[in-house]
Scaffold this active site. Sequence first.
Site, PDB file in Angstrom:
ATOM      1  N   PHE A 180       0.799  -1.298   0.177  1.00 48.88           N
ATOM      2  CA  PHE A 180      -0.014   0.000   0.050  1.00 48.88           C
ATOM      3  C   PHE A 180       0.959   1.202  -0.070  1.00 48.88           C
ATOM      4  CE2 PHE A 180       1.178   0.044   4.733  1.00 48.88           C
ATOM      5  CZ  PHE A 180       0.803   1.190   5.065  1.00 48.88           C
ATOM      6  N   LYS A 181       2.061   1.076   0.431  1.00 49.58           N
ATOM      7  CA  LYS A 181       3.021   2.409   0.249  1.00 49.58           C
ATOM      8  C   LYS A 181       3.150   3.096  -0.938  1.00 49.58           C
ATOM      9  CE  LYS A 181       3.803   1.604   4.825  1.00 49.58           C
ATOM     10  NZ  LYS A 181       5.060   1.494   5.501  1.00 49.58           N
ATOM     11  N   ASP A 182       3.025   2.225  -2.072  1.00 45.24           N
ATOM     12  CA  ASP A 182       3.111   2.597  -3.416  1.00 45.24           C
ATOM     13  C   ASP A 182       2.084   3.847  -3.731  1.00 45.24           C
ATOM     14  OD1 ASP A 182       5.119   0.956  -4.376  1.00 45.24           O
ATOM     15  OD2 ASP A 182       3.738  -0.645  -4.508  1.00 45.24           O
ATOM     16  N   LEU A 221       3.843   6.893  -2.148  1.00 40.26           N
ATOM     17  CA  LEU A 221       5.451   6.961  -2.474  1.00 40.26           C
ATOM     18  C   LEU A 221       5.577   7.137  -4.105  1.00 40.26           C
ATOM     19  CD1 LEU A 221       6.879   4.978   0.276  1.00 40.26           C
ATOM     20  CD2 LEU A 221       7.501   7.375  -0.230  1.00 40.26           C
ATOM     21  N   THR A 273       7.938   0.469   3.129  1.00 39.14           N
ATOM     22  CA  THR A 273       8.261   1.927   2.965  1.00 39.14           C
ATOM     23  C   THR A 273       9.418   2.035   2.046  1.00 39.14           C
ATOM     24  OG1 THR A 273       6.907   2.990   4.776  1.00 39.14           O
ATOM     25  CG2 THR A 273       8.852   4.293   3.950  1.00 39.14           C
TER      26      THR A 273
END
Length: 764
Positions: A104-106, A109, A139
């Site tokens: 989900f960090k995509d 980021l 992350t």
Amino acid sequence: MKFSSTRNSNLKISSKEAIIKGISDDGGLFVPEFFPEFDIMKHLDLSYTDLALEILSLYLTDFDKDELLELIEKSYRSFEDEIVKVSYHKDYYLELFHGKTSAFKDFALCLLPNLLSYAKRTLGIKEKTIILTATSGDTGKAALEGFHNTEGIDILVIYPTEGVSAIQKMQMDTTASLNSKVISIDGNFDDAQRAVKKIFNDKKINEELKKENIYLSSANSINIGRLLPQIVYYFYSYADLLKNNKISSGEKISYCVPTGNFGDILAGYYAKKMGLPIKKLVIASNANNVLTDFFTSGTYDANRALKKTISPSMDILVSSNLERLIYHKSSDDLVKEKMKELKNSNIFSFDGDFDEFFCGYANDEETKKTIGKVYKEEGYLIDPHTAVAKNIVDKLGLEKTVILSTASPYKFSSSVLKALGEEISADEFENINILYEKTKVKIPSEIKKLKDKKIIHNNKISKNEIETEVLKFAKRGKRISVPASSANLGPGFDTLGLGIGLYNTCEINLTTDKERFKDNLKENLIYKAYKYAFDYYKEKIIPIEIDLDTNIPQSRGLGSSAACIVMGIIAAFSLMQRDLNKKEILKLASKIEGHPDNVSPAIFGGANASILADDKVYVEKFEISNNFKFLAIIPEFKLQTKDARSALPTNYCKEDAVFNISRVSMLILSLISGDEENLKIALEDKIHQPYRYKLIPEIEKIEKIIEESKALGHYLSGAGSTIMVILKSKDQSSEKEIREKLKNLSNSYKVRALEIDKKGAFII
């Protein structure tokens, strides 16, 4: 919209400034001065990117809205198949793992680097930014991908050696970008995050960096530019439930979020404050249940040993974003008091109203049972972090709850396989294959590619050495990357070239060792090209030292000499402070090399047709169809260019010349269109391959192996000895078949699937 610090509500800065700084000078985190209202009922039919624009423009009011849309659309192009998906089973799973790093960090980021670059450019900030990021796994790689080779921004990622999964570690350690460094430390995520925060607030370090025109920023969720994009998928999922008739308009639903650093669930809190009909936000913790204890007792106590779990991205005891929630529930003075207590004694108490939240935790055994149960009963495969959330939903008996599915199960294949009752291998990639064979769930393409990637970063330090590493990283010289090139495509002798994904890279620094520099000018092709450029423009040469990392094999027809020439000229342009005009660089490189077909793709990337005539270079770049992919057969045998040249006849007959001319035009058009039949005939050549193939041992056997496969065709790369094979993109068998059969021949061969490089040479 202005942003304040959680430790100074009187501070008011713009969103651009907040994103650039990352963390406030007083140690606080930036928060919006108010929550804008947003009615999802009026925006139900928007695409994800359009919805992101409408929501983010409420906060990023100093960004031009049209330009913001361009940044958003550019960022989310990296997602595979779809940006976000709600998967409907017994529960509703919000799949947030379709980005490049399968987590989900995509979502934030991929966008943050573009927001940061835009903010710097529009504010006229030319100083270098160093992104300093601690990670518990996801992350790190998402940040490395997001900031991949971004001009004016370097990134240093720190992760706990034993605190990430094997795939997370591979994802980070194989990152091949010029502006990155990855370091593992003895210790846990909290140690890494504590060290990062300390550096941000260390005046001595910041003053030292300022002398070098360098400023620090963060890609962790402490950066408001990380947090805001995550609000969007809460609104998007609500609209999806409405459109699929799972809820009625205005009906309140709950969200259950696997929680570590508290950023993801805080984005849900922001969505609720903006008007999204949310009943409860459910904090799902693993055995490191410091948040569960806080939300049930009012005491935050980090005085406990960190437990290593099968959901490592949640193995955190100090949840940084909790500071923002406490600020929204109290005041800046109270935040300062509580954060001081946390820093000094690892504990504080807070009597606040958290009626919006539920919480719970699951241990590893419960997590594994949940993975097995969901797959058995629903045929749905989830990762351990998602399983923690699902376990809490079941424990609390929640209905109409969206579970945030934060990572692909393939990032944790060993743990997932164990949960399904399967034996696991010591080889994580074997476990990935076993998991696929059992479930037939698609493996993300970037995870598939990991197995063949080279380890770039192998740096392990103690947590006490982090400050030293940051300063050392900050003082690096400029870096250059040049791709390999495959010239003479089929009949395109001295005309056609293709940039491919092998790279020579270097770092350049000024030197006072003039004798060594003079020796390098005599012996080294990079230095010779460097000198040629200074001589060409009649400028005084500047002594430098070049630290080279070579990945392009020499004397194999893959443009190793072209890469050296281009690298030297770019270094010279940089030191002479000339604009990096690629056509001008190509002109000089062609003069040294004698022809442009291998230097042109090294400079421009992609597929090129190029001509050098009357001291001028003409280039046409064209896009190769996605129907094709390339495979390189690289022999142990080296073929020197002079030997390959001498094998060619002095003159050609008219028939052979016409033969090649007709096929060159067909080759270019078929590569663009993807027409397989036309490509096969267009690869025929009578100008150079028939003569040079005679110099390559076992060529008849190699060609026979290729012809027995499903390959569309092949050609001799450059002057040889590498043979490039063109396959259909969907061909899953030929590479393995060719590789196995080549093992039976007398000589040794490396077989490499190579992507087309589309960027070409660059310096940062």
